[in-house]
Design a protein around this motif. Sequence first.
Motif, PDB file in Angstrom:
ATOM      1  N   SER A  73      15.110   6.001  14.818  1.00 23.98           N
ATOM      2  CA  SER A  73      13.738   5.976  15.308  1.00 23.98           C
ATOM      3  C   SER A  73      12.994   4.746  14.806  1.00 23.98           C
ATOM      4  O   SER A  73      12.284   4.099  15.570  1.00 23.98           O
ATOM      5  CB  SER A  73      12.980   7.229  14.896  1.00 23.98           C
ATOM      6  N   ALA A  74      13.153   4.413  13.516  1.00 18.36           N
ATOM      7  CA  ALA A  74      12.426   3.260  12.977  1.00 18.36           C
ATOM      8  C   ALA A  74      13.192   2.618  11.831  1.00 18.36           C
ATOM      9  O   ALA A  74      13.937   3.275  11.101  1.00 18.36           O
ATOM     10  CB  ALA A  74      11.041   3.674  12.498  1.00 18.36           C
ATOM     11  N   SER A  75      12.968   1.322  11.702  1.00 18.14           N
ATOM     12  CA  SER A  75      13.534   0.522  10.620  1.00 18.14           C
ATOM     13  C   SER A  75      12.405  -0.244   9.945  1.00 18.14           C
ATOM     14  O   SER A  75      11.426  -0.621  10.583  1.00 18.14           O
ATOM     15  CB  SER A  75      14.573  -0.455  11.177  1.00 18.14           C
ATOM     16  N   GLY A  76      12.580  -0.490   8.645  1.00 18.18           N
ATOM     17  CA  GLY A  76      11.606  -1.319   7.934  1.00 18.18           C
ATOM     18  C   GLY A  76      10.330  -0.585   7.600  1.00 18.18           C
ATOM     19  O   GLY A  76      10.281   0.630   7.457  1.00 18.18           O
ATOM     20  N   GLY A  77       9.247  -1.371   7.467  1.00 22.92           N
ATOM     21  CA  GLY A  77       7.946  -0.782   7.190  1.00 22.92           C
ATOM     22  C   GLY A  77       7.751  -0.332   5.754  1.00 22.92           C
ATOM     23  O   GLY A  77       6.981   0.599   5.497  1.00 22.92           O
ATOM     24  N   VAL A  78       8.452  -0.965   4.794  1.00 27.52           N
ATOM     25  CA  VAL A  78       8.304  -0.623   3.379  1.00 27.52           C
ATOM     26  C   VAL A  78       8.145  -1.913   2.581  1.00 27.52           C
ATOM     27  O   VAL A  78       8.888  -2.875   2.792  1.00 27.52           O
ATOM     28  CB  VAL A  78       9.527   0.151   2.849  1.00 27.52           C
ATOM     29  N   SER A  79       7.179  -1.929   1.666  1.00 24.51           N
ATOM     30  CA  SER A  79       6.922  -3.139   0.875  1.00 24.51           C
ATOM     31  C   SER A  79       6.515  -2.803  -0.550  1.00 24.51           C
ATOM     32  O   SER A  79       5.993  -1.718  -0.820  1.00 24.51           O
ATOM     33  CB  SER A  79       5.792  -3.971   1.509  1.00 24.51           C
ATOM     34  N   LEU A  80       6.758  -3.756  -1.430  1.00 24.77           N
ATOM     35  CA  LEU A  80       6.209  -3.722  -2.784  1.00 24.77           C
ATOM     36  C   LEU A  80       4.927  -4.542  -2.750  1.00 24.77           C
ATOM     37  O   LEU A  80       4.959  -5.751  -2.540  1.00 24.77           O
ATOM     38  CB  LEU A  80       7.194  -4.320  -3.786  1.00 24.77           C
ATOM     39  N   VAL A 115       5.842   1.254  -1.226  1.00 27.50           N
ATOM     40  CA  VAL A 115       5.362   2.279  -0.308  1.00 27.50           C
ATOM     41  C   VAL A 115       5.610   1.910   1.154  1.00 27.50           C
ATOM     42  O   VAL A 115       5.771   0.745   1.498  1.00 27.50           O
ATOM     43  CB  VAL A 115       3.847   2.528  -0.497  1.00 27.50           C
ATOM     44  N   PRO A 116       5.610   2.922   2.030  1.00 31.51           N
ATOM     45  CA  PRO A 116       5.772   2.699   3.465  1.00 31.51           C
ATOM     46  C   PRO A 116       4.441   2.396   4.133  1.00 31.51           C
ATOM     47  O   PRO A 116       3.380   2.498   3.515  1.00 31.51           O
ATOM     48  CB  PRO A 116       6.334   4.035   3.947  1.00 31.51           C
ATOM     49  N   GLU A 117       4.533   2.061   5.402  1.00 28.65           N
ATOM     50  CA  GLU A 117       3.332   1.871   6.210  1.00 28.65           C
ATOM     51  C   GLU A 117       2.779   3.214   6.683  1.00 28.65           C
ATOM     52  O   GLU A 117       3.546   4.143   6.931  1.00 28.65           O
ATOM     53  CB  GLU A 117       3.642   0.994   7.430  1.00 28.65           C
ATOM     54  N   PRO A 118       1.456   3.337   6.751  1.00 28.08           N
ATOM     55  CA  PRO A 118       0.457   2.278   6.632  1.00 28.08           C
ATOM     56  C   PRO A 118      -0.092   2.069   5.213  1.00 28.08           C
ATOM     57  O   PRO A 118      -1.001   1.279   5.022  1.00 28.08           O
ATOM     58  CB  PRO A 118      -0.656   2.768   7.550  1.00 28.08           C
ATOM     59  N   THR A 119       0.472   2.804   4.220  1.00 24.79           N
ATOM     60  CA  THR A 119      -0.062   2.673   2.861  1.00 24.79           C
ATOM     61  C   THR A 119       0.030   1.247   2.350  1.00 24.79           C
ATOM     62  O   THR A 119      -0.900   0.737   1.709  1.00 24.79           O
ATOM     63  CB  THR A 119       0.673   3.624   1.905  1.00 24.79           C
ATOM     64  N   ALA A 120       1.158   0.574   2.645  1.00 25.28           N
ATOM     65  CA  ALA A 120       1.315  -0.805   2.187  1.00 25.28           C
ATOM     66  C   ALA A 120       0.200  -1.703   2.721  1.00 25.28           C
ATOM     67  O   ALA A 120      -0.397  -2.495   1.981  1.00 25.28           O
ATOM     68  CB  ALA A 120       2.678  -1.350   2.610  1.00 25.28           C
ATOM     69  N   SER A 121      -0.103  -1.578   4.001  1.00 20.55           N
ATOM     70  CA  SER A 121      -1.158  -2.396   4.599  1.00 20.55           C
ATOM     71  C   SER A 121      -2.540  -2.009   4.085  1.00 20.55           C
ATOM     72  O   SER A 121      -3.439  -2.853   3.985  1.00 20.55           O
ATOM     73  CB  SER A 121      -1.108  -2.280   6.123  1.00 20.55           C
ATOM     74  N   LYS A 122      -2.726  -0.739   3.740  1.00 26.07           N
ATOM     75  CA  LYS A 122      -3.995  -0.317   3.142  1.00 26.07           C
ATOM     76  C   LYS A 122      -4.201  -1.006   1.786  1.00 26.07           C
ATOM     77  O   LYS A 122      -5.316  -1.414   1.452  1.00 26.07           O
ATOM     78  CB  LYS A 122      -4.024   1.204   2.963  1.00 26.07           C
ATOM     79  N   LEU A 123      -3.113  -1.133   1.012  1.00 20.94           N
ATOM     80  CA  LEU A 123      -3.221  -1.788  -0.288  1.00 20.94           C
ATOM     81  C   LEU A 123      -3.532  -3.270  -0.137  1.00 20.94           C
ATOM     82  O   LEU A 123      -4.314  -3.834  -0.911  1.00 20.94           O
ATOM     83  CB  LEU A 123      -1.921  -1.604  -1.079  1.00 20.94           C
TER      84      LEU A 123
END
Length: 369
Positions: free
Chosen positions: A131-138, A213-221
């Motif tokens: 369904s989805a790949s990626g979307g995780v960042s430090l 964390v995954p999206e959208p938490t990463a983008s919120k940070l």
Amino acid sequence: MSAVRHRLLAAAVTVPLLIGALGACGYGSEAKKDTSAGVAPKGAKTDGLDHLTIGYFGNTTHATPLVGLQSGRFQKELGGTEVKSSVFNAGPAEIEALNSGAIDIGWIGPSPAINGYAKSHGKSLKIISGSASGGVSLVVNPKKVKGLNDLKGKTIATPQLGNTQDVALLNYLAEKGYKVDPTTGKGEVTVQRTDNKVTPTVFQQGAIDGAWVPEPTASKLVAEGGKTLLDEKKLWKDGKFVITNMIVSQKFLKEHPKAVEAVLRASVKTNAWIRSHPAEAKETLNDKLASPDVAGKALPQNVIDSAFKNVDVTDDPLAATLQQEADHAVKAGLLKKPDLKGIYDLTLLNKVLRSEGKQAVDDAGLGSK
């Protein structure tokens, strides 16, 4: 014993293979009924079913079901069979719902899928699609963390003990030579398990130095002044790794293959539309997030822009990366080595893909026994 630790150990009673609950990224633990399926049932019932219930999370790594429901694609493919759905906030709750028959098909992260399959000795579920790949960042506070070599003594949050991002961070830290107790999170780097819904607040307050964390938490940070120090895609071959897959109860798959095929067809068509109409898809996704049954409010434009861009929808389950993620959990001491042979059944997905003129996908040797 802290309240948080008590909850984690309580979860481990029902998930004995794991030291903690193998959850997916989420916002709590209760399921909410989603009554906004988009269009009304019309036509013949699929497989004679009055209704079919799907489960998913209300975040951008679950773009396929969010967009598919909002656009009415799932209902259209199922005809007179009513689509019902439940929004979950943690992987273990969704696995429980699947096992009890409260949902028939679900979108979920790799760790709870692995654990659910292993705990049932291969009898509870099948992964039937990606369904989805990626979307995780430090993401870190740039005033406190200057670079990837500046993590010693810092506190980094993950969503949940043993969840997909927690395993990824522990594996990364081990490879860099940092000593961390996987259970307590204490060590040369402190791993603090923090619910995604409060991570932006504790980040803003300075209680953590960063978060994996995954999206959208990463983008919120990032919107709160954080800096993306590492996109997890950089750690994987071709930048691809599974973050969300589709699961089905084996009982439902056996008894209602036509209904499962209809949901897969809707998923494949939804993913194709998302890729070909990104601007409209992003708006549709945010509209669904804003519904009271999901998140209750839309994401700010700068957050949805970033979060949507960082997630790649895919029909391919990226099976080889699922095995790697399981190996990382074993290596971290969070999971006993599971036998994943048979966790995939991609028969119906490949049938749908061929009918749509698309290439079949591979199960990396983990197909049906």
